[in-house]
Design an enzyme around this catalytic site. Sequence first.
Site, PDB file in Angstrom:
ATOM      1  N   HIS A 124      49.131  12.147  42.385  1.00 52.98           N
ATOM      2  CA  HIS A 124      49.106  10.836  43.055  1.00 52.98           C
ATOM      3  C   HIS A 124      48.351   9.788  42.240  1.00 52.98           C
ATOM      4  O   HIS A 124      47.958   8.764  42.790  1.00 52.98           O
ATOM      5  CB  HIS A 124      48.411  10.932  44.422  1.00 52.98           C
ATOM      6  N   GLU A 157      63.864  10.230  47.816  1.00 52.09           N
ATOM      7  CA  GLU A 157      63.728   9.082  46.912  1.00 52.09           C
ATOM      8  C   GLU A 157      65.027   8.737  46.197  1.00 52.09           C
ATOM      9  O   GLU A 157      65.377   7.567  46.058  1.00 52.09           O
ATOM     10  CB  GLU A 157      62.617   9.330  45.887  1.00 52.09           C
TER      11      GLU A 157
END
Lengths: 333, 326
Positions: free
Chosen positions: B128, B59
């Site tokens: 998540h 990322e």
Amino acid sequence: MTGTSSRGTGSAESGHARHLLHQMLRVRRLEEQCVELYSAAKIRGFLHVYIGEEAVAAGVMSTLGPDDAVVATYREHGHALLRGVPAGAILAEMYGYVEGCCRGRGGSMHLFDAATRFYGGNAIVAGGLPLAVGLALADKMSGRSRVTACFFGEGAVAEGAFHESLNLAALWQLPVLFCCENNLYAMGTALARSESQTDIALKAAGYEIASWSADGMDVLAVEEAARRAVDAVRAGGGPHFLELRTYRFRAHSMFDPERYREKTEVSRWMERDPINSLRNALEAAGQLTEKDWKSIQQDVEAEVKAAVEFAEAGTLEPVEDLTRFVYSERSPQ
Amino acid sequence: MKTTYREAMRAAIRDALQRDERVFLMGEDVGAYGGCFAVSLGLFEEFGPERIRDTPLSESGFVGAGIGAALGGMRPIVEIMTVNFSLLALDQLVNNAATLLHMSGGQFNVPLVIRMTTGAGRQLGAQHSHSLEGWYAHIPGLRILTPATLEDARGMLWTALEDPDPVLIFEHGTLYNVAGDLADDAGPVDISTAAVRRPGKDISLITYGGTLPVVLDAAARLAADGIDAEVLDLRVLRPLDDAAILGSVAKTHRAVVVDEGWRSGSISAELSARITESAFFDLDAPVGRVCSAEVPLPYAKHQELAALPTAERIVAAAREAVGARG
């Protein structure tokens, strides 16, 4: 795919060698001036000088063209100067004046200059590497034959962003030149105390990147290695990696009491001062006269003096402009 | 035409790729896989691997590369799978994307768009399910968008790409399958104003993104009890549309903010403070807040539901505010 480049051959055209000597001295004198101004409290913040490492910036920068891009760290005065940012704009920035290259908003650690494609000035260790990969990606996708040179210290090798960036650059075969300025200390932590593998070129080669080491105290050796790498990158050879073995003669920053290394170690390295070394070699080869050296010194003194005068005459950005450029002045609705 | 939030988002990306050669999509599994949430399904085949660019699981690397590509003249759309994973790229987002323009004295724009999912409700567990868009709304230099409707899913992206500054678009995971009608000629929308989704006169229910359908449900239930709630969809969390927020409160004199983030230090805290600072004398009741319970979101369905703003909790908060007549 690692190798060690030979030492500078000394066969470089003497006018060019004198030019490199001049470039290194410009960085040295500007930074000695910074230290004085810092001690006199004219400039503030963190100040990290590059004294001792000048051969790296001078050698690499001389191989780049005007369309190429440069990404650097917080120890970037020399990179900015040799990339073409005027010394006066650099000093004025450190004074915090609007005449500075970032209107006084960046300071010593955050020099930027759009005109010379100088993208900072990044004070997060390894933070500039992903940016360099992206700049190179833009060039590759646009079909432009440009190189992005990215400078960082060996401390960056421990950061995840280093590994992510090398992997992406190699995976996508991007035109980046990674220039690791290995000065042996990440602030006060010696390389051997922070890395399991201290051969950085070898580590980079693990990403399938052509990687070389060069003597970072020898500007001709740096330039030779950089030229070979830049030519290969520009020819579409994908990313290249240079480990430039160098040493900073001064502390990490003006606040560093330097307890982590012996004075004898520093003085041993100072015997390899890149400026003195080149000067002596050129004099011995009859390629530099006392008069030439004096002339270089006079040029540099005049440039630095003019830069100080420019900065001293600077003005403060109006406080009303504080919130300008948080967002662009042409945002869509 | 009948469409879904997912398809509207895909149409927006396709439209952007067709309009401007500088646009490309980059992220984890956006290409061959078709997108983790199937938003980019088919685009890889249509536009090829250069413009629908799969990235490694890095990322910091690919968000930073997006910033660099934007600096280099491209118009990248970077997809981060979820807001939880965006934390791995915080350095690039906060220290580079948000700061470069100001720190460089106006020299370097970062015309970057980042899309990511946010929010809970699908039993995905704590790593998540979080709603961290309020954190990003804390950061000057970023624009924060939260499309809640098909129109905004279709229309916000192109306007965001025209913005010379970095824009983060938060897509709530429960919205992708929402289906409905979208005008055939639906296109770009503004990215600076809030929108009244249900006009009302008794109380302002202020929300955004994934909780908009929940709030509209609560408003319908309140209407059955004779309470006429106005539903304001913020749409943009930074910069906030103060005029719309204060205008609604000036009309209804009561406000409940619904936010799937945690209450402490949240965007709802910011809204409550702004309303109190600027509309205190318009208020007939304290500003209420319905937020997520201050726990990492659990997996078990009943516990997850217990942690989230539900229509029941919103109705209860609204009744309390209306009951507290000044």
